[in-house]
Design a protein around this motif. Sequence first.
Motif, mmCIF file in Angstrom:
data_model
loop_
_atom_site.group_PDB
_atom_site.id
_atom_site.type_symbol
_atom_site.label_atom_id
_atom_site.label_comp_id
_atom_site.label_asym_id
_atom_site.label_seq_id
_atom_site.Cartn_x
_atom_site.Cartn_y
_atom_site.Cartn_z
ATOM 1 N N PHE A 77 45.903 47.005 58.352
ATOM 2 C CA PHE A 77 45.747 46.570 56.970
ATOM 3 C C PHE A 77 46.621 47.511 56.146
ATOM 4 O O PHE A 77 46.414 48.733 56.167
ATOM 5 N N LEU A 78 47.601 46.966 55.459
ATOM 6 C CA LEU A 78 48.521 47.763 54.644
ATOM 7 C C LEU A 78 48.040 47.808 53.200
ATOM 8 O O LEU A 78 47.649 46.778 52.649
ATOM 9 N N PHE A 79 48.082 48.986 52.599
ATOM 10 C CA PHE A 79 47.773 49.093 51.173
ATOM 11 C C PHE A 79 48.690 50.127 50.545
ATOM 12 O O PHE A 79 49.075 51.095 51.189
ATOM 13 N N GLY A 80 49.065 49.866 49.295
ATOM 14 C CA GLY A 80 49.996 50.790 48.660
ATOM 15 C C GLY A 80 50.021 50.664 47.155
ATOM 16 O O GLY A 80 49.417 49.776 46.561
ATOM 17 N N THR A 81 50.730 51.606 46.566
ATOM 18 C CA THR A 81 50.914 51.642 45.120
ATOM 19 C C THR A 81 52.402 51.773 44.807
ATOM 20 O O THR A 81 53.164 52.324 45.593
ATOM 21 N N ALA A 82 52.766 51.254 43.640
ATOM 22 C CA ALA A 82 54.154 51.332 43.180
ATOM 23 C C ALA A 82 54.147 51.575 41.680
ATOM 24 O O ALA A 82 53.415 50.911 40.950
ATOM 25 N N GLY A 83 54.940 52.512 41.237
ATOM 26 C CA GLY A 83 55.018 52.796 39.811
ATOM 27 C C GLY A 83 55.696 51.684 39.033
ATOM 28 O O GLY A 83 55.337 51.386 37.911
ATOM 29 N N PHE A 84 56.671 51.058 39.655
ATOM 30 C CA PHE A 84 57.423 49.998 38.987
ATOM 31 C C PHE A 84 56.865 48.639 39.337
ATOM 32 O O PHE A 84 56.181 48.470 40.337
ATOM 33 N N GLY A 85 57.228 47.677 38.528
ATOM 34 C CA GLY A 85 56.940 46.291 38.854
ATOM 35 C C GLY A 85 55.478 45.956 38.943
ATOM 36 O O GLY A 85 54.963 45.777 40.031
ATOM 37 N N GLY A 86 54.821 45.846 37.824
ATOM 38 C CA GLY A 86 53.434 45.440 37.842
ATOM 39 C C GLY A 86 53.292 43.963 38.140
ATOM 40 O O GLY A 86 52.332 43.342 37.701
ATOM 41 N N SER A 87 54.197 43.386 38.921
ATOM 42 C CA SER A 87 54.137 41.956 39.213
ATOM 43 C C SER A 87 53.874 41.723 40.692
ATOM 44 O O SER A 87 54.315 42.494 41.546
ATOM 45 N N GLU A 88 53.166 40.641 40.978
ATOM 46 C CA GLU A 88 52.851 40.285 42.361
ATOM 47 C C GLU A 88 54.124 40.026 43.166
ATOM 48 O O GLU A 88 54.202 40.362 44.344
ATOM 49 N N ALA A 89 55.134 39.452 42.524
ATOM 50 C CA ALA A 89 56.401 39.168 43.219
ATOM 51 C C ALA A 89 57.034 40.467 43.723
ATOM 52 O O ALA A 89 57.517 40.532 44.858
ATOM 53 N N TYR A 90 57.033 41.494 42.891
ATOM 54 C CA TYR A 90 57.605 42.783 43.312
ATOM 55 C C TYR A 90 56.784 43.372 44.451
ATOM 56 O O TYR A 90 57.327 43.873 45.432
ATOM 57 N N PHE A 91 55.457 43.311 44.330
ATOM 58 C CA PHE A 91 54.597 43.861 45.386
ATOM 59 C C PHE A 91 54.841 43.142 46.711
ATOM 60 O O PHE A 91 54.889 43.776 47.770
ATOM 61 N N GLN A 92 55.008 41.833 46.673
ATOM 62 C CA GLN A 92 55.278 41.073 47.902
ATOM 63 C C GLN A 92 56.630 41.455 48.496
ATOM 64 O O GLN A 92 56.785 41.518 49.717
#
Length: 171
Positions: A77-92
């Motif tokens: 199960f992968l989980f993570g955080t990103a400072g940029f791109g508060g969008s689902e498209a960026y996360f995907q």
Amino acid sequence: METQRYSILYSSKTGNTKKLAEKIREVLPEENCDYFGTEGAKALSSDILYIGFWTDIGNADPATLELLKSLKNKKIFLFGTAGFGGSEAYFQQVLGKVKESVDESNTVMGEFMCQGKMPQSVRDRYVKMKEKPDHAPNLDELIQNFDRALSHPDNEDLDRLEEIIRRDLKK
């Protein structure tokens, strides 16, 4: 998942991914946990590995990528955080890059990403860049993104993660 053993391994530069790891630990049955932390050989014997990362240039951090490349025949199960791109498209997009490092013998059984706060030095750098006459035109947008990220992961992010973990427990 009642009888399956699990471990939670995470890499967290600013504490954001650690918050997610702690939420997963809170939701899962404690008696089935083999390991919780940032590195541990014992974790690799678990049936399921919850692997957390922080985003580094659109991919997982180098330590997490190295770990993922070494795993064989695991449920992940992968989980993570990103400072940029508060969008689902960026996360995907990020998750897609991360999954490229997962050996095909493994099964990615779930995933979760959300925005995470960044160090103040990032905002300071943007403000300093903005003082130059020929600065990038998107600096205001980057500063706004930084400010939006300050509260993340927030309670809504943690609630969404909990919902996903609980749903996976029922499978």
